[in-house]
Design an enzyme around this catalytic site. Structure first.
Site, PDB file in Angstrom:
ATOM      1  N   LYS A  12      43.834  46.590  49.267  1.00 24.35           N
ATOM      2  CA  LYS A  12      42.997  45.923  50.243  1.00 24.35           C
ATOM      3  C   LYS A  12      43.628  44.789  51.176  1.00 24.35           C
ATOM      4  O   LYS A  12      44.677  45.059  51.523  1.00 24.35           O
ATOM      5  CB  LYS A  12      41.599  45.267  49.548  1.00 24.35           C
ATOM      6  N   SER A 208      37.352  48.613  38.839  1.00 26.60           N
ATOM      7  CA  SER A 208      37.601  47.763  37.634  1.00 26.60           C
ATOM      8  C   SER A 208      38.317  48.327  36.677  1.00 26.60           C
ATOM      9  O   SER A 208      38.252  48.302  35.348  1.00 26.60           O
ATOM     10  CB  SER A 208      36.317  47.238  36.927  1.00 26.60           C
TER      11      SER A 208
HETATM   12  P1  13P Z   1      38.881  46.768  41.634  1.00 26.15           P
HETATM   13  O1  13P Z   1      39.834  47.884  40.942  1.00 26.15           O
HETATM   14  O2  13P Z   1      39.453  45.434  42.002  1.00 26.15           O
HETATM   15  O3  13P Z   1      37.688  47.087  41.019  1.00 26.15           O
HETATM   16  O4  13P Z   1      38.759  47.594  42.811  1.00 26.15           O
HETATM   17  C1  13P Z   1      38.344  49.060  43.001  1.00 26.15           C
HETATM   18  C2  13P Z   1      38.310  49.651  44.519  1.00 26.15           C
HETATM   19  O5  13P Z   1      37.416  49.357  45.298  1.00 26.15           O
HETATM   20  C3  13P Z   1      39.395  50.511  44.907  1.00 26.15           C
HETATM   21  O6  13P Z   1      39.307  51.227  46.011  1.00 26.15           O
END
Ligand code: 13P
Length: 247
Positions: A12, A208
């Site tokens: 991200k 998660s």
């Molecule tokens: P998390 O693993 O932080 O929940 O994020 C999942 C995600 O959006 C992967 O693209």
């Protein structure tokens, strides 16, 4: 032949040159030829990632791509630019792109087609919001999202497709979907893929995924891997997830 499980990190909008260098070096030291791993990094760090991973067993990609091949599209990034930096894959239609930047099913389908047509592996995200789940619309929503993509791809483009089921309410909340729900949704998605002659499309779960639940999630039927957000930022934890699928 069982498909080898595919672990993809989605960084991200996190990172910095020194943080990335430490993270990538730790991964390079431990990811082996048998592992099936990719990291999707912010655009500005693709050059650094390419440089650091070129001799490794880890592939890399981006988190978004333009549906256009080039032109007057300020702020956008074309598939040819991702190829310039050795990208293998690109996340398309992440729920954050759909919800925060208004990406429509049609746009996601065009991006998937552009990416796959250029030789990239599009990792298509589908998943319902909490509101959709509570009003029993989960199956309809993911069917609509995936069908838009499947209807737009030809046979050779379909061969590059990867699908990730990411229930929106499980993303970044520390509350992964329970194994029964994951199994049920993956059966539904696998069936849709089969009907579109995509029998070999890897089907990932995201939301998660942590070192503590990876083993349980990754061994559910029809779960071919994981798309990992925050846990992919911590190399020890990401490596624990990778190790959870080693034979
Ligand atoms: P998390 O693993 O932080 O929940 O994020 C999942 C995600 O959006 C992967 O693209």
């Amino acid at each position: 032949m069982p498909r080898s499980k595919y672990i993809v990190g989605n960084w991200k909008m996190h990172g910095s040159l020194p943080d990335n260098a430490a993270r990538l070096a730790a991964l390079c030291a431990s990811v082996t030829e048998q592992d099936n791993v990719a990291v999707c990094v912010p655009f500005p760090y693709l050059a650094q990632t390419q440089h650091m991973l070129a001799q490794s067993h880890i592939r890399w990609g981006a988190q978004n791509v333009s549906e256009y091949l080039g032109g007057a599209y300020t702020g956008e990034v074309a598939v040819s630019m991702l190829h310039d930096f050795g990208c293998h894959c690109v996340i398309v239609g992440h729920s954050e792109r759909r919800a925060l930047y208004g990406e429509s099913d049609g746009q996601v389908a065009t991006k998937a087609k552009t990416a796959a047509g250029s030789g990239l592996q599009p990792i298509i995200c589908v998943g319902e919001t909490l509101e959709e789940r509570e009003s029993d619309k989960t199956a309809a929503v993911v069917t609509r999202q995936l069908s838009a993509v499947l209807d737009s791809l030809d046979k050779s483009e379909k061969a590059r497709l990867v699908v990730a089921y990411e229930p929106v309410w499980a993303i970044g909340t520390g509350r992964a979907a329970n194994p029964d729900d994951i199994r049920k949704m993956h059966v539904l998605l696998r069936d849709l893929l089969r009907r579109a002659e995509c029998d070999n499309t890897p089907l990932l779960y995201g939301g998660s995924v942590k070192a503590g639940n990876a083993q349980a999630i990754l061994h559910i039927d029809h779960v071919d891997g994981a798309l990992v957000g925050s846990a992919s930022l911590n190399p020890e934890e990401f490596l624990d997830i990778i190790k959870a699928v080693r034979p």
